[in-house]
Design an enzyme around this catalytic site. Structure first.
Site, PDB file in Angstrom:
ATOM      1  N   CYS A  44      -4.259  -1.557 -20.435  1.00 53.60           N
ATOM      2  CA  CYS A  44      -4.652  -1.490 -21.831  1.00 53.60           C
ATOM      3  C   CYS A  44      -5.011  -0.034 -22.098  1.00 53.60           C
ATOM      4  CB  CYS A  44      -5.814  -2.443 -22.105  1.00 53.60           C
ATOM      5  SG  CYS A  44      -7.279  -2.116 -21.088  1.00 53.60           S
ATOM      6  N   HIS A  91      -8.148   2.068  17.110  1.00 54.87           N
ATOM      7  CA  HIS A  91      -7.931   0.617  17.063  1.00 54.87           C
ATOM      8  C   HIS A  91      -7.422   0.259  15.668  1.00 54.87           C
ATOM      9  CE1 HIS A  91      -8.654  -3.708  17.180  1.00 54.87           C
ATOM     10  NE2 HIS A  91      -8.804  -3.619  18.506  1.00 54.87           N
TER      11      HIS A  91
END
Length: 623
Positions: A26, A545
């Site tokens: 918008c 990791h």
């Protein structure tokens, strides 16, 4: 603002391209429909530079950007084949009737708002030029510019029909055809005062549909029922013409006999209600809107008033639902933000508050609301006080708008109309009252001025480095990933967040590539490729990791570019992974970067938070 980078970061934090069902914008917000809201990193989004706030409402995930949202949305759409939010129909089983109704109105009117605002401003400027004798209302110039400003309102059934068809998931082109029927000369020419009957017995109520709102919405809803049926029963060989033929004829008959007149009746009832409010309680709506407009904006409810306001223009010729109260509120929002900008000693907040405040004065309040007033609370209270008091004046004096546009300083011309300049003068007084009351309230209420972030909230204190540099040797470890750096405490795994395996930092990757943070040896490479261990020449042991519990993927979506025992150079590509696929499989992609031999050092500290690039320092180690 780097639109491309911001778009990439936003997509990553809403769960990746694979989690986006659709996106549109918008005037100030990106409006996503996400497949899984739980995958969105709301806090991470709020911390992005360029994002003013995050709102979830009516199934939409809204990211508040500000006036540059259109450019950001374009870059977001380049990152995936995303549909238009307006075309996605909500699951009614999961929402109440009222929420469905307002959500539908919002989806239909939201794409039309910019066109309404632009056309309304053209009409307002034209009224100003006539009032100041710059243009004669009988001149050809006036007629041409009047067509520029009035075209949308005259042909409003076409515009709304097209938008409604996208919302109801039927053909917008057939909807435009049906809108054309309502204002075609052959149909309107029947309005001679005599009774009109279809097939000689079906009564047709002759109504002027130009500029109407409710009838076309009902008609397209009927189309959304008839069109699928027509497609279903039409043989494939003739479906290309038979399905639209049936849709136009059957929907058209229902339109002129039932839906159109019914919609017109709804409009007339609403007009009676408007007149009653204006005559007996004209002050109520401007006061409520002036006071509570910020909450309407936060929930997206202000878009739901747009169709009511448009109906008011069509039936009464002027509006009182949105304009006066929103003018009072928007000015108050701007002044409250500016007061924060004037009083704060925080350089970043000062820049944000002043720029957002100026934008709010022009009618775009989301940056000020989310970035300043709501965040510090008391400025929001000041804006509500100023908006309510000035809204009361607007209501008592009965000001109204003659066309639709964004409520702000530049919108004063829309108050020109009627007899003389009394209406626009009262609008100007409303602005002055809003400014004065809000400034006084903001001054007395104050706010908690944040100290410069670099002095209190940085993950790593540069002052401490300088103080201890003579005593301690400092090692720097670069980030192996592009993304958003965060402390280990934010990792959703106790093994890492409680630093059980060592200290370090984490990165939420925005790119599926892991690079060597330093010159090192690959001392371990898991068969599942979800983790890699390195040892630098200075003896630092680094564990990277990738994601949480990604060992369960057993190497799927990962590709290794190095082998265990290999010597790697800083910046060398180690592993690639498909982030979207990993997220889609339900795994968190937050990647801890751990100094495994933390106990060998005096301290291990994160060096940065927020956006980070490979080769930028992520961790500092004190020997």
């Amino acid at each position: 603002m780097d639109y491309k980078k911001l778009a990439s970061d936003i997509v990553a934090k809403v769960g990746g391209a694979g989690n986006i069902a659709s996106v549109t914008n918008c005037m100030t917000r990106l409006r996503f429909k996400l497949k899984d809201l739980k995958k969105a990193d709301i806090e991470g989004l709020k911390n992005l530079k360029g994002v003013q706030g995050v709102v979830t409402k009516n199934g939409q995930f809204q990211v508040v950007i500000g006036t540059e949202v259109g450019s950001v949305c374009q870059e977001v759409k380049k990152l995936g084949n995303f549909g238009d939010t307006a075309s996605i129909q909500d699951d009614g089983a999961k929402k109440g009737i009222l929420a469905m109704f307002f959500g539908t109105l919002t989806d239909i009117f939201q794409p039309v708002i910019p066109a309404l605002a632009g056309s309304g401003m053209i009409k307002a400027l034209l009224a100003l030029m006539v009032a100041t004798k710059l243009v004669n209302s009988q001149s050809q110039t006036y007629q041409i510019f009047n067509a520029f400003g009035d075209a949308l309102f005259y042909f409003l059934p076409f515009i709304l029909g097209f938008s409604a068809a996208k919302r109801f998931k039927c053909s917008p082109y057939l909807a435009a055809v049906l809108a054309g029927v309502l204002i075609h000369p052959s149909f309107t020419g029947l309005n001679t005062g005599d009774a009109v009957r279809l097939f000689g017995f079906l009564p047709v109520t002759m109504i002027s549909y130009t500029g109407s709102v409710v009838p076309i919405l009902l008609i397209v809803w009927v189309q959304s029922i008839i069109e699928p049926w027509a497609n279903r029963i039409s043989p494939k060989a003739v479906k290309i013409f038979l399905a639209p033929l049936l849709t136009i004829i059957l929907t058209g008959i229902v339109a002129i006999v039932i839906a159109g007149p019914l919609g017109n009746l709804v409009g007339q009832v609403l007009a009676i209600g408007f007149n009653w409010l204006n005559d007996y309680a004209g002050w109520v709506i401007p006061v409520l809107m002036g006071t509570f407009c910020p909450f309407f904006v936060m929930t997206g409810m202000h878009y739901c008033f747009a169709p009511i306001q448009t109906i008011q223009y069509a039936t009464l010729g002027y509006g009182t639902i949105l304009g006066p109260g929103m003018l009072a509120s928007n000015i108050a929002q701007g002044v409250s933000s500016l007061m924060v900008g004037v009083r704060t000693k925080n350089k970043d907040l000062k820049q944000l508050a002043i720029s957002s405040g100026a934008t709010a004065l022009m009618g775009i309040t989301e940056p000020a609301l989310y970035g300043v007033n709501l965040k510090y609370k008391r400025p929001l209270y000041a804006a509500m006080i100023g908006g309510g008091v000035s809204g009361l004046y607007a209501g008592i004096t009965g000001i109204h708008t003659y066309s639709s546009t964004t409520a702000g300083l530049l919108a004063l011309p829309v108050y020109i109309g009627g007899d003389g300049f009394g209406n626009v003068i009262n609008a100007a007084i409303t602005i002055v009252i809003s400014m004065a009351v809000t400034a006084v309230a903001a001054w007395f209420l104050g706010f908690d001025d944040p100290v410069e972030e670099s002095k209190t909230e940085s993950f790593f204190q540069e002052e401490n480095i300088r103080q201890t540099a003579a005593e301690k040797e400092i090692l720097s470890i670069s980030s192996p990933l592009k993304g958003n750096a965060c402390p280990l405490s934010e990792v959703k795994d106790d093994v890492f967040s409680k630093e059980i395996v060592g200290k370090g930092a984490a990165v939420i990757p925005s790119e599926g590539k892991v690079y060597a943070p330093e010159d090192a040896t690959v001392v371990s490479l898991f068969d599942t490729l979800h983790a890699i261990g390195l040892q630098t020449k200075s003896g630092v042991e680094i564990l990277i990791h990738i994601g949480m519990d990604t060992v369960e993927l057993k190497g799927q979506h990962f590709t290794a570019h190095v082998k265990q025992g290999e010597q790697v150079k800083k910046g060398q590509l180690l592993i690639e992974m498909d982030l979207d696929a990993i997220r889609h499989a339900g795994y968190d992609i937050t990647t801890p970067v751990i100094i495994s031999n933390t106990m060998d050092y005096l301290d291990v500290l994160p060096a940065k938070s927020g956006q980070i690039q490979p080769q930028e320092t992520l961790i500092r180690i004190m020997k």
